[in-house]
Scaffold this active site. Structure first.
Site, PDB file in Angstrom:
ATOM      1  N   GLU A  32      23.710  -6.940  14.400  1.00 55.27           N
ATOM      2  CA  GLU A  32      24.009  -7.162  12.990  1.00 55.27           C
ATOM      3  C   GLU A  32      24.717  -5.999  12.543  1.00 55.27           C
ATOM      4  OE1 GLU A  32      23.047  -9.610  12.016  1.00 55.27           O
ATOM      5  OE2 GLU A  32      21.268 -10.279  13.063  1.00 55.27           O
ATOM      6  N   CYS A  81      25.643  -4.401   3.588  1.00 51.11           N
ATOM      7  CA  CYS A  81      26.630  -5.089   4.433  1.00 51.11           C
ATOM      8  C   CYS A  81      26.744  -6.578   4.132  1.00 51.11           C
ATOM      9  CB  CYS A  81      25.982  -5.138   5.830  1.00 51.11           C
ATOM     10  SG  CYS A  81      24.339  -6.077   6.133  1.00 51.11           S
TER      11      CYS A  81
END
Length: 476
Positions: A208, A242
């Site tokens: 990720e 993010c």
């Protein structure tokens, strides 16, 4: 290797079989839920100390999202653990054919610092659900208080977990060991290092990562609503998210409208001096602060721009006149700075998005030109952006909210991520074991595929190998 003994100990725990029963997994998940309840105040204090995070933001993003994932898992785990029956051919009707979800023997979880509770526990929930021994490695940068809480809790669960805290050196040595699965959350450059280390042992990975998430704003939007939703998504956790919108794409006309609307939204959220707001966070470390301060030299500061190194404070900032070649457009910002890139129209915006690496999230704001809420989501603008681009996640007319749904997987594509998780998607990351059980009798059914071979035998195999659907009584 200093961690070889630790890895061997966890592998022995897996071989003992005690992690496989559903009751053991449920007990661990319930212990995790009790941790979030019992340590709620300590978690809020730790995130405030480490990141200057507002209690509301911490409870929402660190505690509530984890509890939602826990609740969904506890409700559905008995169903998820059931063997999945699959279609069979005619010759295989006499025995069960199914897929069983099996745990990996050893899972390494490398967690980031920006959401030190949620992004540490979410993959852990998936590993617990799958019945896997876990070796979490929390990244130390600026999140020491949160890490201390997590370490003490996981150590109390004894053989099922081992926790290693450290930076680049410790993680590098740890990656020399063989794991059966690695889950990493962080930046693309470090993700490449992790994947290289995993490749030496042919270890599968979930990465990720992140990247630069575009946010296209069409000319017909409700400017006030756009400004509030963009400002919330960009400045939540002081921009250290993010999936935050990383830059705006709009026409020069929309930029002129957005500037005062964004200024008003920032003042509404954080007051005339955001430094004094209890709802605006701080940058995690001196290193990150200096990196972000250097990026303020891109374009022109239109709103904000104030900094204080002693507090690691950077004001909510909007940059105008940003060029494609400016430093701020070459890396993920990960801070409370939002550049605006002017484009001529939607097609140019789409071309700009497609010319760059695939983002983790993509946002598009549009309007259906109605004063009342509408159930018609077939706006040509959003459909064109959705159909002509690619990204890990997509959200129309809002930011961040798609990640709150455990029914949607979380993950990226290309440079932004590899693999996915959340809820059932985390459980499905486990090994899917393909199983067939047959009786020792009925040997005549096997005769056609034994030598001596013949076209007649092949004709029998071809006929009996066609798949039959459930409730069908004839061959398809």
């Amino acid at each position: 290797n200093p961690f070889a003994g630790l890895v061997s100990h966890l592998q022995a725990s897996w071989l003992s079989g005690k992690m496989r029963p559903m009751e053991h997994r449920v007990a661990q998940l319930e212990a995790l839920e009790h941790f979030l309840d019992d340590k709620k105040q300590q978690i809020l204090e730790a995130t405030a100390s480490d990141l200057g995070k507002a209690p509301f933001e911490a409870e929402l993003s660190e505690i509530l999202l984890c509890k939602n994932e826990l609740h969904e898992t506890l409700i559905n785990l008995p169903r998820w653990l059931k063997d999945k029956q699959v279609d069979r051919t005619l010759v295989m009707q006499m025995g069960p054919v199914f897929i069983r979800t099996d745990p990996y023997r050893m899972v390494l979880i490398i967690a980031p610092w920006n959401y030190p509770i949620h992004l540490f526990l979410a993959p852990l929930i998936g590993a617990i659900t799958a019945g896997e021994p876990k070796l979490p490695v929390p990244w130390p940068e600026g999140s020491q208080q949160c890490r201390a809480l997590e370490r003490d809790f996981l150590i109390s669960l004894q053989d099922c977990f081992a926790v290693v805290t450290g930076g680049v050196q410790e993680t590098t040595r740890l990656l020399e060991n063989k794991f059966d699965y690695i889950f990493f959350t962080g930046s693309p450059p470090v993700g490449r290092i992790v994947m290289t280390a995993a490749a030496k042992h042919l270890t599968p990975v979930t990465l990720e990562l992140g990247g630069k998430n575009p946010c296209y704003v069409s000319d017909t939007c409700d400017v006030t609503n756009v400004a509030r939703r963009v400002a919330w998504g960009r400045f939540f956790n002081a921009g250290q998210t993010c999936i935050a919108p990383d830059y705006l794409l709009c026409t020069i006309e929309m930029q002129e409208k957005l500037m005062p609307a964004l200024r008003e939204a920032i003042t509404e959220f954080f007051g005339p001096n955001p430094r004094e707001s209890p709802d605006f966070g701080r940058i995690v470390s001196d290193k990150q602060f200096r990196r972000l301060r250097a990026l303020l030299g891109s374009g022109r500061v239109a709103i904000g721009g104030q900094t204080d190194e002693a507090e690691r404070y950077i004001a909510p900032t909007l940059l105008a006149d940003v060029l494609h070649s400016d430093p701020i457009m070459q890396e993920e910002i990960f801070g409370p700075i939002l550049p605006i890139v002017v484009i001529a129209n939607m097609c140019e915006a789409i071309d700009f998005i497609n010319s760059r690496e695939w983002p983790l999230a993509l946002y598009a704001f549009f309007s259906n030109d109605k004063t009342e809420p509408s159930q018609d989501y077939t706006c040509p603008v959003v459909n064109q952006v959705l159909e002509r681009t690619s990204s890990g996640g997509f959200c129309g007319n809002d930011t961040l909210m798609h990640v709150t749904l455990t029914s949607l997987s979380f993950g990226g594509i290309g440079n932004s991520s590899l693999g996915m998780h959340h809820g059932k998607f985390s459980f499905d990351t486990s090994h899917h074991r393909r199983c067939l059980k047959r009786e020792m009798g009925w040997e005549l059914l096997n005769a056609p595929h034994y030598p001596l071979y013949s076209q007649q035998k092949f004709g029998v195999i071809r006929t009996t190998s066609k798949v039959t659907r459930k409730n069908d009584c004839t061959l398809l």
